[in-house]
Design a protein around this motif. Structure first.
Motif, mmCIF file in Angstrom:
data_model
loop_
_atom_site.group_PDB
_atom_site.id
_atom_site.type_symbol
_atom_site.label_atom_id
_atom_site.label_comp_id
_atom_site.label_asym_id
_atom_site.label_seq_id
_atom_site.Cartn_x
_atom_site.Cartn_y
_atom_site.Cartn_z
ATOM 1 N N SER A 207 26.461 43.995 70.481
ATOM 2 C CA SER A 207 26.258 42.626 69.994
ATOM 3 C C SER A 207 24.867 42.429 69.412
ATOM 4 N N SER A 208 23.881 43.180 69.987
ATOM 5 C CA SER A 208 22.516 43.038 69.481
ATOM 6 C C SER A 208 22.249 43.908 68.267
ATOM 7 N N ALA A 209 23.173 44.816 67.934
ATOM 8 C CA ALA A 209 22.959 45.674 66.777
ATOM 9 C C ALA A 209 23.014 44.841 65.496
ATOM 10 N N PRO A 210 22.225 45.188 64.514
ATOM 11 C CA PRO A 210 22.217 44.405 63.248
ATOM 12 C C PRO A 210 23.534 44.594 62.498
ATOM 13 N N THR A 211 24.061 43.512 62.031
ATOM 14 C CA THR A 211 25.314 43.549 61.275
ATOM 15 C C THR A 211 25.029 43.928 59.838
ATOM 16 N N PRO A 212 25.908 44.668 59.202
ATOM 17 C CA PRO A 212 25.663 45.067 57.807
ATOM 18 C C PRO A 212 25.661 43.860 56.866
ATOM 19 N N ASP A 213 24.859 43.997 55.809
ATOM 20 C CA ASP A 213 24.759 42.910 54.825
ATOM 21 C C ASP A 213 26.097 42.742 54.099
ATOM 22 N N PRO A 214 26.472 41.487 53.839
ATOM 23 C CA PRO A 214 27.733 41.284 53.105
ATOM 24 C C PRO A 214 27.602 41.803 51.669
ATOM 25 N N LEU A 215 28.703 42.221 51.122
ATOM 26 C CA LEU A 215 28.704 42.751 49.757
ATOM 27 C C LEU A 215 28.539 41.608 48.752
ATOM 28 N N PRO A 216 27.728 41.829 47.755
ATOM 29 C CA PRO A 216 27.619 40.787 46.705
ATOM 30 C C PRO A 216 28.957 40.602 45.987
ATOM 31 N N ALA A 217 29.137 39.390 45.500
ATOM 32 C CA ALA A 217 30.413 39.078 44.848
ATOM 33 C C ALA A 217 30.613 39.903 43.586
ATOM 34 N N ASP A 218 29.507 40.123 42.801
ATOM 35 C CA ASP A 218 29.676 40.897 41.576
ATOM 36 C C ASP A 218 29.979 42.363 41.874
ATOM 37 N N LEU A 219 29.363 42.910 42.952
ATOM 38 C CA LEU A 219 29.659 44.285 43.323
ATOM 39 C C LEU A 219 31.106 44.434 43.789
ATOM 40 N N LEU A 220 31.581 43.443 44.529
ATOM 41 C CA LEU A 220 32.960 43.489 45.002
ATOM 42 C C LEU A 220 33.945 43.375 43.848
ATOM 43 N N ALA A 221 33.592 42.492 42.884
ATOM 44 C CA ALA A 221 34.471 42.333 41.721
ATOM 45 C C ALA A 221 34.508 43.611 40.889
ATOM 46 N N ALA A 222 33.331 44.271 40.736
ATOM 47 C CA ALA A 222 33.297 45.525 39.987
ATOM 48 C C ALA A 222 34.091 46.604 40.704
ATOM 49 N N GLY A 223 33.991 46.628 42.057
ATOM 50 C CA GLY A 223 34.748 47.610 42.818
ATOM 51 C C GLY A 223 36.247 47.404 42.669
ATOM 52 N N ARG A 224 36.718 46.136 42.655
ATOM 53 C CA ARG A 224 38.148 45.873 42.476
ATOM 54 C C ARG A 224 38.617 46.291 41.079
ATOM 55 N N ALA A 225 37.731 46.081 40.097
ATOM 56 C CA ALA A 225 38.103 46.463 38.740
ATOM 57 C C ALA A 225 38.214 47.977 38.600
ATOM 58 N N VAL A 226 37.277 48.686 39.231
ATOM 59 C CA VAL A 226 37.330 50.150 39.188
ATOM 60 C C VAL A 226 38.562 50.658 39.916
ATOM 61 N N ALA A 227 38.892 50.053 41.080
ATOM 62 C CA ALA A 227 40.068 50.468 41.828
ATOM 63 C C ALA A 227 41.340 50.224 41.030
ATOM 64 N N ALA A 228 41.402 49.082 40.312
ATOM 65 C CA ALA A 228 42.584 48.792 39.495
ATOM 66 C C ALA A 228 42.703 49.772 38.338
#
Length: 283
Positions: A207-228
């Motif tokens: 619980s005390s471990a640092p949580t990973p940073d959320p992915l930026p929206a543009d990076l996520l959108a680019a990743g979905r486009a590459v996957a498609a």
């Protein structure tokens, strides 16, 4: 020229009664009287010696008398001379072996019924032979029952003495029959508590471990486009292919973010509803 006298005590002259003291005598404790043992100590030692020796002397005398009587009765009953001597030896040694076995079993706390029975058999045989051989006209009549008795005695003596060894327990019997209370292992009692404490510690660390940073929206959108795009061309969506396509679209993606992006893209491909962050960034 005058002689200056030396200051100090004059040296003591040696006499036969008082020899002169030497330098080696300084610091040595005066010799005291030689300690002597109290008068009662030697008397007690004598009593202990006599108390240990007299039973042995008595036993040797009784053994000799009974030994001769058993031999005479066995020879009178028709046994050969050598067999008569062996029968006499077996009677006396059986009684001696029984006494030794009784002492051993008393020290170990084991039953003594069998050695006591063997001792009584030897004493009975020796006493009967002594009574039969007593008197001036003894051993002149017909032996009667002594003939089968002396014929069976070697077998009976062997069985009784062999039973001394066969009836001896392999381990001493317990002194009491009280069952000891069952105790639990303290380590086993503390193990569940230790496991629970370890689980709480690991949970607190997670619980005390640092949580990973959320992915930026543009990076996520680019990743979905590459996957498609990869899906249209029939190529598998891997982390390497995903990172290469995202970087070709001008986005920065580290190795750690590549793993998160791949997981997010695979999750979104199974979920038809796009995330809120990707709706605004989608073209």
């Amino acid at each position: 020229m005058t002689r200056v006298p030396t200051i100090g005590a004059p040296a003591a002259e040696a006499t036969p009664e008082h020899p002169a003291a030497t330098s080696n005598d300084h610091g040595r404790a005066p010799a005291g009287p030689i300690p002597t043992h109290p008068p009662g100590d030697s008397q007690g030692r004598t009593e202990r010696t006599l108390g240990a020796a007299l039973p042995i002397v008595l036993a040797v005398g009784v053994f000799c008398v009974a030994f001769v009587h058993v031999h005479d009765v066995a020879a009178w009953a028709g046994q050969p001379d050598w067999a008569a001597w062996l029968i006499a030896v077996s009677v006396e040694l059986m009684a001696l072996a029984s006494i030794i076995e009784i002492r051993h079993r008393r020290r170990t706390g084991t039953p003594i019924r069998w050695p006591v029975g063997t001792l009584l058999a030897g004493v009975a045989m020796s006493g009967a032979a002594n009574l039969t051989a007593a008197g001036p006209h003894a051993l002149t009549a017909t032996p009667g029952a002594w003939i089968p008795t002396m014929a069976l005695w070697p077998v009976a003596a062997f069985g009784l003495v062999a039973g001394l060894k066969a009836s001896r327990p392999t381990r001493p019997a317990p002194a009491t029959s009280i069952k000891p209370p069952t105790t639990t292992d303290p380590a086993s009692e503390d193990r569940p508590a230790a496991d629970a404490e370890r689980a709480d510690r690991s949970a607190g660390a997670d619980s005390s471990a640092p949580t990973p940073d959320p992915l930026p929206a543009d990076l996520l959108a680019a990743g979905r486009a590459v996957a498609a795009d990869l899906a249209r061309r029939g190529r598998p969506v891997t982390r390497t292919a995903l990172v290469r396509g995202v970087r070709q679209r001008g986005q920065r993606c580290s190795t750690d973010r590549a793993a998160l992006l791949l997981a997010a893209v695979r999750h979104l491909s199974n979920d038809p509803k796009p995330p809120q962050g990707a709706e605004g960034a989608a073209p």
